[in-house]
Design a protein around this motif. Sequence first.
Motif, PDB file in Angstrom:
ATOM      1  N   VAL A 109       0.843  -1.197   0.000  1.00  0.00           N
ATOM      2  CA  VAL A 109       0.000   0.000   0.000  1.00  0.00           C
ATOM      3  C   VAL A 109       0.878   1.247   0.000  1.00  0.00           C
ATOM      4  N   LEU A 110       1.950   1.241   0.793  1.00  0.00           N
ATOM      5  CA  LEU A 110       2.853   2.386   0.835  1.00  0.00           C
ATOM      6  C   LEU A 110       3.594   2.581  -0.481  1.00  0.00           C
ATOM      7  N   LEU A 111       3.985   1.480  -1.120  1.00  0.00           N
ATOM      8  CA  LEU A 111       4.663   1.588  -2.413  1.00  0.00           C
ATOM      9  C   LEU A 111       3.741   2.165  -3.490  1.00  0.00           C
ATOM     10  N   VAL A 112       2.490   1.710  -3.507  1.00  0.00           N
ATOM     11  CA  VAL A 112       1.505   2.231  -4.466  1.00  0.00           C
ATOM     12  C   VAL A 112       1.291   3.718  -4.212  1.00  0.00           C
ATOM     13  N   LEU A 113       1.149   4.090  -2.942  1.00  0.00           N
ATOM     14  CA  LEU A 113       0.941   5.489  -2.591  1.00  0.00           C
ATOM     15  C   LEU A 113       2.150   6.338  -2.995  1.00  0.00           C
ATOM     16  N   ALA A 114       3.342   5.818  -2.765  1.00  0.00           N
ATOM     17  CA  ALA A 114       4.554   6.562  -3.134  1.00  0.00           C
ATOM     18  C   ALA A 114       4.635   6.754  -4.651  1.00  0.00           C
ATOM     19  N   LEU A 115       4.339   5.724  -5.428  1.00  0.00           N
ATOM     20  CA  LEU A 115       4.365   5.848  -6.883  1.00  0.00           C
ATOM     21  C   LEU A 115       3.304   6.826  -7.367  1.00  0.00           C
ATOM     22  N   VAL A 170      -4.950   1.651  -8.793  1.00  0.00           N
ATOM     23  CA  VAL A 170      -4.643   0.392  -9.472  1.00  0.00           C
ATOM     24  C   VAL A 170      -3.358   0.504 -10.293  1.00  0.00           C
ATOM     25  N   LEU A 171      -2.614   1.575 -10.098  1.00  0.00           N
ATOM     26  CA  LEU A 171      -1.324   1.822 -10.726  1.00  0.00           C
ATOM     27  C   LEU A 171      -1.374   2.042 -12.228  1.00  0.00           C
ATOM     28  N   VAL A 172      -2.555   2.082 -12.828  1.00  0.00           N
ATOM     29  CA  VAL A 172      -2.643   2.295 -14.267  1.00  0.00           C
ATOM     30  C   VAL A 172      -2.242   3.718 -14.615  1.00  0.00           C
TER      31      VAL A 172
END
Length: 135
Positions: free
Chosen positions: A7-13, A47-49
């Motif tokens: 979750v933190l990695l997705v938020l950071a990206l 969803v990182l798209v």
Amino acid sequence: MLRYLPVLLVLALWIYAFIDCLNTPESQVRGLPKVVWVLIILLFGEVLVGPVAWLVAGKQRRPVTEGGSTPSAWHRNHRTKFVAPDDNPEFLRSLQHENKKDEALLKDWEADLRRREEELRRKNRGTADGPEETP
């Protein structure tokens, strides 16, 4: 603890792509207008798209410089060497120049002081030798 890492990695990206999109000049944005890219990043960030699409297709990347090295590699190869002040001839010359200026200023001050002292002596002699006033 590790379950929060994705979750933190997705938020950071997501945050990185959003800030990168906002800071990118309009001339370097490819495909869509900048406002549309911001909306895509915000709407499809979970969803990182959106962030991945921005990083892959949205921004023009700088080409590698001539010679095949990146700017940071060029800086690594062209570092200036540190020279201690007592080994630096330019620094020593500047000290000599400043010393000459300071010595000249000091001589001027001493001459001015001697002149004032002499004026004060003459003034004191003139009042001691001159006639005294009687009321």
